[in-house]
Design a protein around this motif. Structure first.
Motif, PDB file in Angstrom:
ATOM      1  N   ILE A 186       7.796  -6.602  -1.818  1.00 38.74           N
ATOM      2  CA  ILE A 186       7.197  -5.270  -1.754  1.00 38.74           C
ATOM      3  C   ILE A 186       5.737  -5.499  -1.372  1.00 38.74           C
ATOM      4  N   TYR A 187       5.313  -4.947  -0.243  1.00 35.96           N
ATOM      5  CA  TYR A 187       3.966  -5.158   0.273  1.00 35.96           C
ATOM      6  C   TYR A 187       3.074  -3.985  -0.108  1.00 35.96           C
ATOM      7  N   ILE A 188       2.028  -4.280  -0.894  1.00 35.31           N
ATOM      8  CA  ILE A 188       1.088  -3.247  -1.328  1.00 35.31           C
ATOM      9  C   ILE A 188      -0.208  -3.464  -0.547  1.00 35.31           C
ATOM     10  N   PHE A 189      -0.342  -2.725   0.561  1.00 31.83           N
ATOM     11  CA  PHE A 189      -1.528  -2.846   1.407  1.00 31.83           C
ATOM     12  C   PHE A 189      -2.648  -1.977   0.838  1.00 31.83           C
ATOM     13  N   VAL A 203      -6.355  -2.545   4.844  1.00 32.34           N
ATOM     14  CA  VAL A 203      -5.668  -2.727   6.121  1.00 32.34           C
ATOM     15  C   VAL A 203      -5.790  -1.449   6.949  1.00 32.34           C
ATOM     16  N   LYS A 204      -6.260  -1.605   8.177  1.00 31.54           N
ATOM     17  CA  LYS A 204      -6.407  -0.437   9.063  1.00 31.54           C
ATOM     18  C   LYS A 204      -5.098  -0.093   9.756  1.00 31.54           C
ATOM     19  N   GLU A 205      -4.367  -1.121  10.157  1.00 27.82           N
ATOM     20  CA  GLU A 205      -3.094  -0.904  10.852  1.00 27.82           C
ATOM     21  C   GLU A 205      -2.119  -2.003  10.457  1.00 27.82           C
ATOM     22  N   ILE A 206      -0.895  -1.604  10.128  1.00 30.40           N
ATOM     23  CA  ILE A 206       0.110  -2.571   9.681  1.00 30.40           C
ATOM     24  C   ILE A 206       0.899  -3.081  10.888  1.00 30.40           C
ATOM     25  N   ASN A 242       3.767  -4.615  13.382  1.00 28.25           N
ATOM     26  CA  ASN A 242       5.180  -4.237  13.531  1.00 28.25           C
ATOM     27  C   ASN A 242       6.133  -5.142  12.761  1.00 28.25           C
ATOM     28  N   ILE A 243       5.729  -6.389  12.476  1.00 23.58           N
ATOM     29  CA  ILE A 243       6.655  -7.292  11.789  1.00 23.58           C
ATOM     30  C   ILE A 243       6.975  -6.807  10.373  1.00 23.58           C
ATOM     31  N   PHE A 244       6.169  -5.883   9.851  1.00 25.21           N
ATOM     32  CA  PHE A 244       6.409  -5.352   8.508  1.00 25.21           C
ATOM     33  C   PHE A 244       7.141  -4.012   8.535  1.00 25.21           C
ATOM     34  N   SER A 245       7.513  -3.530   9.731  1.00 23.23           N
ATOM     35  CA  SER A 245       8.007  -2.154   9.871  1.00 23.23           C
ATOM     36  C   SER A 245       9.303  -1.889   9.118  1.00 23.23           C
TER      37      SER A 245
END
Length: 206
Positions: A94-97, A105-108, A110-113
């Motif tokens: 579970i990624y908590i940006f 983080v400004k932009e995540i 695509n590998i996390f999409s």
């Protein structure tokens, strides 16, 4: 801290470190609480806390050892590609940006999409703003409590931290139930009374 806030589940996310002995010590001390392994990482795109299922403990330990060998200073970071290459269970987390912070983080990428990604917010106001914004990630408010006396009051003062939790509409604290819940904004709240379909029977919330 866990007793006073009546938490059902916590995650251990030390900065650029997973200490298996530390994790096991905390787990043994809290037999009635679900304790999940994790790590706070400095990625080149910003900071992220990642929480993993318990069957990732050994590979997370190996990843942490690899990190310690390549990091020379606390400000060092790794790329998302290095994370994917060095941590076999990277896609189970579970990624908590962090949102709205200096190292957020400004932009995540695509590998996390296709992964479960939520937005870590610093306070209740930011939680509500993110929850009401259809473009925002599902918000997550957490205390970032530090288990030490050698830190600022904001990190270890229970009175200041006890209102910084996220409540989930789930039947259990199993990892897959948590992941499923965190895909739906209607099932997260900073106040457990505001969760949907909660019934109070003789002061027991069901």
């Amino acid at each position: 801290y866990v007793d006073k806030t009546k938490l059902d589940a916590i995650a251990i996310t030390n900065h650029d470190l997973f200490d298996k002995n530390n994790f096991e010590e905390i787990s043994e001390y809290l037999p009635n609480v679900k304790v999940y392994p994790g790590i706070e990482l400095a990625l080149d795109i910003g900071h992220v806390n990642i929480v993993f299922p318990c069957d990732c403990i050994d590979v997370l330990s190996q990843f942490s050892e690899w990190l310690s060998n390549i990091h020379q200073t606390q400000s060092d970071s790794i790329t998302s590609e290095q994370l994917r290459e060095q941590l076999p269970c990277w896609d189970q987390g579970i990624y908590i940006f962090e949102l709205g912070k200096s190292k957020g983080v400004k932009e995540i990428p695509n590998i996390f999409s296709n992964l479960v990604c939520v937005g870590g917010v610093p306070n209740q106001l930011r939680f509500n703003i993110a929850k009401n914004n259809p473009e925002s990630l599902v918000p997550c408010l957490f205390s970032d409590a530090h288990a030490t006396n050698q830190d600022s009051d904001n990190r270890n003062d229970i009175a200041k931290l006890q209102n910084k939790q996220t409540y989930l509409q789930i039947d259990s604290c199993e990892f897959e139930d948590i992941k499923k819940c965190l895909r739906d904004k209607s099932k997260v709240s900073i106040n457990k009374e505001n969760l949907k379909d909660v019934v109070d029977i003789d002061n027991v919330k069901i």
